[in-house]
Design a protein around this motif. Structure first.
Motif, PDB file in Angstrom:
ATOM      1  N   THR A   5      41.985 -25.762  34.445  1.00  0.00           N
ATOM      2  CA  THR A   5      42.912 -26.367  33.485  1.00  0.00           C
ATOM      3  C   THR A   5      42.367 -27.709  33.022  1.00  0.00           C
ATOM      4  N   ASP A   6      42.750 -28.081  31.815  1.00  0.00           N
ATOM      5  CA  ASP A   6      42.479 -29.432  31.323  1.00  0.00           C
ATOM      6  C   ASP A   6      43.538 -29.779  30.290  1.00  0.00           C
ATOM      7  N   GLU A   7      43.261 -30.784  29.441  1.00  0.00           N
ATOM      8  CA  GLU A   7      44.250 -31.251  28.477  1.00  0.00           C
ATOM      9  C   GLU A   7      44.651 -30.191  27.453  1.00  0.00           C
ATOM     10  N   SER A   8      43.802 -29.185  27.244  1.00  0.00           N
ATOM     11  CA  SER A   8      44.069 -28.190  26.196  1.00  0.00           C
ATOM     12  C   SER A   8      44.621 -26.879  26.721  1.00  0.00           C
ATOM     13  N   GLY A   9      44.653 -26.665  28.047  1.00  0.00           N
ATOM     14  CA  GLY A   9      45.205 -25.418  28.554  1.00  0.00           C
ATOM     15  C   GLY A   9      44.393 -24.818  29.674  1.00  0.00           C
ATOM     16  N   VAL A  10      44.262 -23.473  29.642  1.00  0.00           N
ATOM     17  CA  VAL A  10      43.618 -22.710  30.709  1.00  0.00           C
ATOM     18  C   VAL A  10      42.271 -22.194  30.233  1.00  0.00           C
ATOM     19  N   TRP A  11      41.287 -22.198  31.132  1.00  0.00           N
ATOM     20  CA  TRP A  11      39.942 -21.710  30.850  1.00  0.00           C
ATOM     21  C   TRP A  11      39.535 -20.702  31.925  1.00  0.00           C
ATOM     22  N   LEU A  12      38.648 -19.799  31.544  1.00  0.00           N
ATOM     23  CA  LEU A  12      38.103 -18.813  32.477  1.00  0.00           C
ATOM     24  C   LEU A  12      36.588 -18.951  32.517  1.00  0.00           C
ATOM     25  N   ILE A  13      36.043 -19.102  33.720  1.00  0.00           N
ATOM     26  CA  ILE A  13      34.591 -19.192  33.923  1.00  0.00           C
ATOM     27  C   ILE A  13      34.170 -17.985  34.747  1.00  0.00           C
ATOM     28  N   TYR A  14      33.222 -17.202  34.250  1.00  0.00           N
ATOM     29  CA  TYR A  14      32.792 -15.994  34.938  1.00  0.00           C
ATOM     30  C   TYR A  14      31.338 -15.713  34.580  1.00  0.00           C
ATOM     31  N   SER A  15      30.822 -14.553  34.968  1.00  0.00           N
ATOM     32  CA  SER A  15      29.456 -14.158  34.621  1.00  0.00           C
ATOM     33  C   SER A  15      29.445 -12.669  34.314  1.00  0.00           C
ATOM     34  N   THR A  16      28.441 -12.248  33.552  1.00  0.00           N
ATOM     35  CA  THR A  16      28.313 -10.839  33.175  1.00  0.00           C
ATOM     36  C   THR A  16      26.871 -10.384  33.378  1.00  0.00           C
ATOM     37  N   VAL A  17      26.710  -9.076  33.457  1.00  0.00           N
ATOM     38  CA  VAL A  17      25.348  -8.526  33.585  1.00  0.00           C
ATOM     39  C   VAL A  17      24.570  -8.721  32.299  1.00  0.00           C
ATOM     40  N   HIS A  18      25.275  -8.799  31.159  1.00  0.00           N
ATOM     41  CA  HIS A  18      24.595  -8.972  29.872  1.00  0.00           C
ATOM     42  C   HIS A  18      24.013 -10.379  29.716  1.00  0.00           C
ATOM     43  N   ASP A  19      24.610 -11.353  30.426  1.00  0.00           N
ATOM     44  CA  ASP A  19      24.112 -12.732  30.366  1.00  0.00           C
ATOM     45  C   ASP A  19      23.218 -13.056  31.554  1.00  0.00           C
ATOM     46  N   PHE A  20      22.744 -12.022  32.251  1.00  0.00           N
ATOM     47  CA  PHE A  20      21.830 -12.182  33.391  1.00  0.00           C
ATOM     48  C   PHE A  20      22.416 -13.075  34.484  1.00  0.00           C
ATOM     49  N   GLY A  21      23.730 -13.036  34.631  1.00  0.00           N
ATOM     50  CA  GLY A  21      24.380 -13.809  35.681  1.00  0.00           C
ATOM     51  C   GLY A  21      24.637 -15.258  35.341  1.00  0.00           C
ATOM     52  N   ASN A  22      24.381 -15.677  34.100  1.00  0.00           N
ATOM     53  CA  ASN A  22      24.655 -17.061  33.707  1.00  0.00           C
ATOM     54  C   ASN A  22      26.153 -17.272  33.499  1.00  0.00           C
ATOM     55  N   LEU A  23      26.571 -18.540  33.572  1.00  0.00           N
ATOM     56  CA  LEU A  23      27.976 -18.869  33.378  1.00  0.00           C
ATOM     57  C   LEU A  23      28.422 -18.541  31.960  1.00  0.00           C
ATOM     58  N   VAL A  24      29.599 -17.917  31.854  1.00  0.00           N
ATOM     59  CA  VAL A  24      30.255 -17.660  30.583  1.00  0.00           C
ATOM     60  C   VAL A  24      31.604 -18.366  30.609  1.00  0.00           C
ATOM     61  N   LEU A  25      31.929 -19.062  29.534  1.00  0.00           N
ATOM     62  CA  LEU A  25      33.161 -19.837  29.459  1.00  0.00           C
ATOM     63  C   LEU A  25      34.018 -19.290  28.328  1.00  0.00           C
ATOM     64  N   ALA A  26      35.311 -19.077  28.605  1.00  0.00           N
ATOM     65  CA  ALA A  26      36.228 -18.570  27.587  1.00  0.00           C
ATOM     66  C   ALA A  26      37.542 -19.322  27.663  1.00  0.00           C
ATOM     67  N   LYS A  27      38.146 -19.553  26.492  1.00  0.00           N
ATOM     68  CA  LYS A  27      39.457 -20.198  26.411  1.00  0.00           C
ATOM     69  C   LYS A  27      40.544 -19.142  26.535  1.00  0.00           C
ATOM     70  N   VAL A  28      41.468 -19.343  27.464  1.00  0.00           N
ATOM     71  CA  VAL A  28      42.582 -18.416  27.672  1.00  0.00           C
ATOM     72  C   VAL A  28      43.765 -18.896  26.846  1.00  0.00           C
ATOM     73  N   GLU A  29      44.264 -18.034  25.989  1.00  0.00           N
ATOM     74  CA  GLU A  29      45.416 -18.374  25.167  1.00  0.00           C
ATOM     75  C   GLU A  29      46.690 -17.915  25.849  1.00  0.00           C
ATOM     76  N   GLU A  30      47.708 -18.767  25.766  1.00  0.00           N
ATOM     77  CA  GLU A  30      48.988 -18.436  26.395  1.00  0.00           C
ATOM     78  C   GLU A  30      49.622 -17.240  25.704  1.00  0.00           C
ATOM     79  N   GLY A  31      50.359 -16.500  26.483  1.00  0.00           N
ATOM     80  CA  GLY A  31      51.040 -15.331  25.978  1.00  0.00           C
ATOM     81  C   GLY A  31      51.309 -14.367  27.108  1.00  0.00           C
ATOM     82  N   ASP A  32      52.033 -13.316  26.812  1.00  0.00           N
ATOM     83  CA  ASP A  32      52.358 -12.318  27.817  1.00  0.00           C
ATOM     84  C   ASP A  32      52.112 -10.940  27.215  1.00  0.00           C
ATOM     85  N   PRO A  33      50.914 -10.368  27.420  1.00  0.00           N
ATOM     86  CA  PRO A  33      49.836 -10.827  28.306  1.00  0.00           C
ATOM     87  C   PRO A  33      48.977 -11.911  27.648  1.00  0.00           C
TER      88      PRO A  33
END
Length: 476
Positions: free
Chosen positions: A355-383
């Motif tokens: 979390t930070d001043e703008s909301g929620v973030w997700l940090i993960y990795s994928t096989v397509h990025d060779f295991g490097n960090l991927v960062l995405a902004k999570v938008e509020e909602g249900d889901p």
């Protein structure tokens, strides 16, 4: 003639050497005959008083004892007792009211009276402890006041030895600095609301350092529960502004199925939970169970990695319902893309929520990025949904933890058992990456299993080997 001159010169030199020897012998004999009373001795008399080093050492020792005696921890016991009574008394009133309504004069009434009697005994014990604690605080206040007066008098006496007036000049400089700062603040015009920029730039300035720790406690948990998370909701509901939350994983450090809340930091320390059912699912584990320690609370909802799945879960704390978001294909999960250092990987840390001043973030990795960090902004909602995504060039398993602050991703690495380094940053507004920040965190435990920044109080919350720790985040 020349021979006579040479002989005369040699004879003259011999006579001079002879007289020199006679003079040296006379001087030596005279020196040997001097008495001790005839020698010259200089005495140095210091008219100033000797500095009382013993008094200074005594002042330092008494000040240290006073700081140890009067500490914030002293107030914790009193506050916890008051909070305990605040919880117990309404419960006693409720039980008495129930007995008055439903008393059948038989077995139910006897059992209820026994319960009420036990509650009264516990409340009486708490009141007795409260009275003893209050009396102890009164004595402590009196003794501390007396000690402070003695210390003040000793310091005033010691200041008399400041002949060069160094201490007096230092105090004068402090007053001048304070007055100058007040003058500067008064001279700055108050910005009009229309002139305030509402850009994504951090309102606190540039992130420059970490200090602390500020708080350190294991609360009510045991060291067998090493993994977990804790913190505050950056977007709380009305009345929940001071609440703290905590999630403790099971002994295998894999999953959890509930979250607990506390009304203040002191209740968190002593383990007085807020009433209410915050169990996600009664049986473990299910697809909606929490997996891994990297969870956050934002907007009265808990965000976490769904158990045994490459999905993001959102648990609504009011409606007690779970909604999920399927992550992109190739996302690593089930402990295949963990945070690591040379000696150890932190299990089931494939996904990190922040979390930070703008909301929620997700940090993960994928096989397509060779295991490097991927960062995405999570938008509020249900889901919830994912908005913009950024791809970095830092390998996730070379990182021990991440957190967000003012739209900037920060990554840490293990230095040793006592030190962690914030070495990397990725600015989402510019796309700039830095690998040499060199900001260090002094650890209380070897492994930091959870790390998250709170924009509410500008603190960095950490969970390390069953202990909750917080640090001050310093901005320019």
């Amino acid at each position: 003639m020349q021979c006579l001159s040479a002989v005369g010169f040699i004879l003259l030199k011999a006579i001079m050497k002879f007289y020199t020897l006679i003079l040296l012998c006379c001087l030596f004999n005279f020196t040997q005959q001097l008495n001790e009373q005839d020698r010259c001795v200089c005495e140095l008399t210091n008219k100033e008083k000797a500095f009382p080093h013993e008094t200074l050492n005594s002042v330092n020792e008494n000040a240290s004892k006073c700081s140890h005696t009067v500490s914030p921890q002293k107030a914790l016991e009193l506050e916890s007792l008051l909070l305990g009574l605040k919880v117990r008394l309404p419960q006693l009133l409720k039980d008495v009211s129930t007995l008055e309504k439903e008393d059948d004069g038989e077995l139910y009434g006897v059992v209820s009276l026994q319960v009420i009697e036990n509650e009264l005994i516990e409340i009486k014990n708490m009141v007795d402890r409260l009275n003893r604690t209050t009396q102890g605080f009164q004595h402590l206040t009196t003794d501390s006041g007396r000690q402070l007066n003695h210390l003040k008098a000793d310091l005033e006496q010691l200041e008399l030895y400041d002949i060069l007036q160094v201490e007096k000049s230092r105090k004068a400089n402090q007053r001048l600095k304070r007055d100058l700062e007040i003058c500067r603040n008064d001279a700055q015009p108050t910005p009009h609301p229309d002139d305030v920029q509402t850009s994504d730039i951090c309102p606190h300035g540039k992130f420059v350092n970490i200090t602390g720790p500020r708080f350190y406690s294991n609360g009510e948990s045991t060291v067998s529960h090493k993994y977990g998370g804790w913190g505050r909701d950056p977007k709380p509901e009305l009345g929940k502004e001071n609440w703290y939350w905590r999630v403790i994983l099971n002994v295998n450090n894999i999953f959890a199925n509930h979250i607990t809340f506390y009304s203040s930091l002191s209740t968190l320390t002593v383990g007085i939970k807020l009433p209410g059912n915050f169990i996600i699912h009664p049986s473990n584990p299910t697809t909606n169970t929490i997996q891994g320690p990297n969870v956050v609370v934002y907007g009265d909802a808990l965000f976490y990695n769904c158990y045994n799945s490459d999905r993001l879960c959102r648990f609504n704390l009011t409606s007690k319902t779970v909604s999920t978001l399927q992550l992109p294909q190739g996302t690593r999960y089930n402990s295949k893309g963990n945070f690591c250092h040379l000696s150890e990987c932190y299990v089931y840390t494939d996904m990190d929520l922040a979390t930070d001043e703008s909301g929620v973030w997700l940090i993960y990795s994928t096989v397509h990025d060779f295991g490097n960090l991927v960062l995405a902004k999570v938008e509020e909602g249900d889901p919830p949904t994912l908005n913009q995504t950024w791809h970095t060039s830092v390998y996730k398993q070379a990182v021990t933890n991440t957190f967000m602050a003012c739209g900037v991703l920060y990554a840490t690495r293990f230095i040793n058992n006592g030190m962690e380094e914030i070495f990397y940053s990725f600015d989402t507004s510019t796309g700039e990456e830095k690998f040499n920040l060199g900001i260090f965190i002094h650890k209380m435990c070897p492994n930091i299993n959870f790390l998250n920044y709170s924009p509410v109080d500008q603190l960095l919350y950490a969970y390390c080997d069953a202990y909750m720790v917080s640090y001050d985040v310093l901005f320019e």
